[in-house]
Design an enzyme around this catalytic site. Structure first.
Site, PDB file in Angstrom:
ATOM      1  NE  ARG A  75      -1.856  -1.707   3.610  1.00  0.00           N
ATOM      2  CZ  ARG A  75      -2.264  -1.887   4.865  1.00  0.00           C
ATOM      3  NH1 ARG A  75      -3.489  -1.540   5.230  1.00  0.00           N
ATOM      4  NH2 ARG A  75      -1.439  -2.413   5.758  1.00  0.00           N
ATOM      5  CE  LYS A  98       0.844  -2.116   9.574  1.00  0.00           C
ATOM      6  NZ  LYS A  98      -0.322  -2.347  10.474  1.00  0.00           N
ATOM      7  CE1 TYR A 109      -5.383   2.453  10.317  1.00  0.00           C
ATOM      8  CE2 TYR A 109      -4.292   2.077   8.216  1.00  0.00           C
ATOM      9  CZ  TYR A 109      -5.452   2.277   8.950  1.00  0.00           C
ATOM     10  OH  TYR A 109      -6.657   2.306   8.315  1.00  0.00           O
ATOM     11  CG  HIS A 135      -1.941  -0.828  15.218  1.00  0.00           C
ATOM     12  ND1 HIS A 135      -3.289  -0.878  15.499  1.00  0.00           N
ATOM     13  CD2 HIS A 135      -1.842  -0.747  13.864  1.00  0.00           C
ATOM     14  CE1 HIS A 135      -3.976  -0.840  14.366  1.00  0.00           C
ATOM     15  NE2 HIS A 135      -3.119  -0.756  13.368  1.00  0.00           N
ATOM     16  CD  GLU A 145      -3.594   3.061  15.394  1.00  0.00           C
ATOM     17  OE1 GLU A 145      -2.693   2.915  16.233  1.00  0.00           O
ATOM     18  OE2 GLU A 145      -3.381   3.444  14.208  1.00  0.00           O
ATOM     19  CG  ASP A 186     -19.895  -7.420  20.138  1.00  0.00           C
ATOM     20  OD1 ASP A 186     -19.161  -7.134  19.188  1.00  0.00           O
ATOM     21  OD2 ASP A 186     -20.045  -6.670  21.124  1.00  0.00           O
ATOM     22  CB  SER A 241     -18.611 -12.097  23.737  1.00  0.00           C
ATOM     23  OG  SER A 241     -17.273 -12.526  23.792  1.00  0.00           O
ATOM     24  CB  VAL A 245      -8.753  -9.281  12.025  1.00  0.00           C
ATOM     25  CG1 VAL A 245      -8.646  -7.911  11.376  1.00  0.00           C
ATOM     26  CG2 VAL A 245      -9.210 -10.302  10.974  1.00  0.00           C
ATOM     27  CB  ALA A 246      -7.529  -8.514  17.341  1.00  0.00           C
ATOM     28  CG  ASP A 253      -2.116  -4.317  13.005  1.00  0.00           C
ATOM     29  OD1 ASP A 253      -0.922  -4.628  12.920  1.00  0.00           O
ATOM     30  OD2 ASP A 253      -2.794  -3.965  12.035  1.00  0.00           O
ATOM     31  NE  ARG A 257       4.894 -17.890  16.534  1.00  0.00           N
ATOM     32  CZ  ARG A 257       5.250 -18.144  15.275  1.00  0.00           C
ATOM     33  NH1 ARG A 257       5.514 -17.132  14.456  1.00  0.00           N
ATOM     34  NH2 ARG A 257       5.351 -19.385  14.833  1.00  0.00           N
ATOM     35  CB  ALA A 309       0.772  -7.427  11.609  1.00  0.00           C
ATOM     36  CG  MET A 367      -5.488  -9.925   5.766  1.00  0.00           C
ATOM     37  SD  MET A 367      -6.996 -10.473   6.610  1.00  0.00           S
ATOM     38  CE  MET A 367      -6.315 -11.144   8.110  1.00  0.00           C
TER      39      MET A 367
END
Length: 372
Positions: A15, A74, A93, A95, A117, A197, A219, A266-267, A269, A278, A298, A300
């Protein structure tokens, strides 16, 4: 303002932080944009397109990083830490809650770091995170379908099944933007889908729009265990804005899961919502724990950079222009950018980061108070 656009250096990160359209808007406002040669190639954006938009093409990364504001996709990699400098605005981003080394590097540099984010508008919306969450959520199911194939180490389950044979059982942990987009694709494949959730309103919304095509569960530990033990694919879609994701699936749960099942976290990051998560890369995307395939890339969305770059710039361009036009004053005048400010001149200005690393928190406006 002098604005730099360096080429991304993370593994298979194709990207780019700005499109030629964004550059053209900036140059029309009188700003100078330095684009590192080849920065857009991964998204099939040629140097010539940036030149036509008014940018100056520079040969080396340090040329782009020497700008007053650097726009990326990133977070800086360790090899880029030495480019960080005081009086720089870094817009990308970050994180940071899962990256102590970068947090320290930013603090020591004196730079101003604004994280896509955590930019947050009225009502709690995260406009700069949303486009990549949409991409990642949809991709998570496609990736999961691939790694469920026996040739990729999975159980050999076809996502939608065939007549007479049950479809894949897909469990989605989190019903936010990632989870909703994952559900959309999984339901479209014909999978059996369960979304968990803690937000009852969100579960009600999903139940209403899908009208029995998926199941919703509250959840908690009991429901999570019951769901994942029967799952073929688990998608981690939990988000704590700016903070580290909680572990919803512990390592102790894995031996009870189906062998050859797949986790797409997906979490990752933000540290991941699976204890055994990891970070991985597109070069080496998976590993196995207790017979369960883990996909934890990380970045995707960089697998579909053309879509991702344009989707991201639709949202970031207006903030990039505001920062270019007004500098730090843009942060003072815009509550959304105040939420986005993570680090400023050696101060931590985002509560979740300060809490994660036991550091002093400074209110953004207070940190900016004496800075011109």
């Amino acid at each position: 303002m002098l604005i730099g656009l360096p080429k991304e250096t993370k593994d298979h990160e194709t990207r780019v932080g700005m499109t030629p359209s964004t550059v053209k808007t900036l140059t029309r406002h009188g700003h100078q944009v330095l684009v590192q040669s080849g920065a857009g190639e991964g998204s099939f954006l040629a140097d010539a397109e940036y030149q036509s938009a008014g940018a100056t093409i520079v040969p080396h990364a340090e040329d782009a990083w020497a700008a007053q504001m650097v726009v990326k996709v990133k977070e800086p990699t360790p090899a880029e830490y030495h480019y960080l400098h005081q009086d720089m605005i870094l817009f990308t981003y970050l994180h940071l809650a899962s990256d102590k080394a970068l947090t320290h590097a930013l603090l020591e540099s004196g730079a101003t770091a604004i994280a896509y984010e955590t930019v947050q508008t009225e009502g709690g919306k995260l406009p700069l995170l949303t486009p990549m969450s949409e991409v990642a959520g949809r991709m998570a199911v496609l990736v999961g379908a691939t790694y469920l194939q026996r040739t990729h180490g999975g159980r050999g389950v076809l996502m939608g099944g065939v007549p007479g044979v049950e479809p894949a059982n897909v469990v989605i942990l989190g019903g936010g933007i990632v989870g909703t987009n994952a559900a959309r694709i999984a339901v479209g494949f014909g999978a059996q889908v369960t979304v968990l959730d803690v937000n009852h309103d969100r579960l009600k919304y999903l139940d209403d729009i899908y009208r029995g095509q998926l199941q919703t569960r509250f959840s908690d530990e009991y429901n999570i265990e019951e769901a994942i033990y029967h799952a073929d694919l688990i998608i981690g879609a939990v988000l704590i804005p700016g903070g580290r994701a909680p572990w919803l699936v512990t390592s102790a749960m894995l031996p009870n899961m189906r062998k050859g099942s797949v986790i797409v976290d997906v979490a990752v990051d933000q540290g991941g919502c699976i204890e055994t998560t990891r970070p991985t890369t597109h070069s080496n995307p998976t590993y196995e724990v207790e017979g369960v395939v883990h996909y934890c890339v990380a970045n995707m969305p960089s697998a579909v950079p053309r879509t991702s770059t344009f989707a991201l710039n639709i949202q970031t361009a207006i903030y990039t222009l505001r920062l270019a036009d007004e500098g730090l004053e843009a942060i003072r005048n815009n509550p959304a950018l105040q939420y986005g400010l993570n680090i400023h001149r050696g101060a931590v200005t985002y509560p979740a980061i300060a809490k994660e690393f036991d550091m002093k928190y400074t209110d953004p406006l207070q940190a900016l108070k004496h800075v011109q």
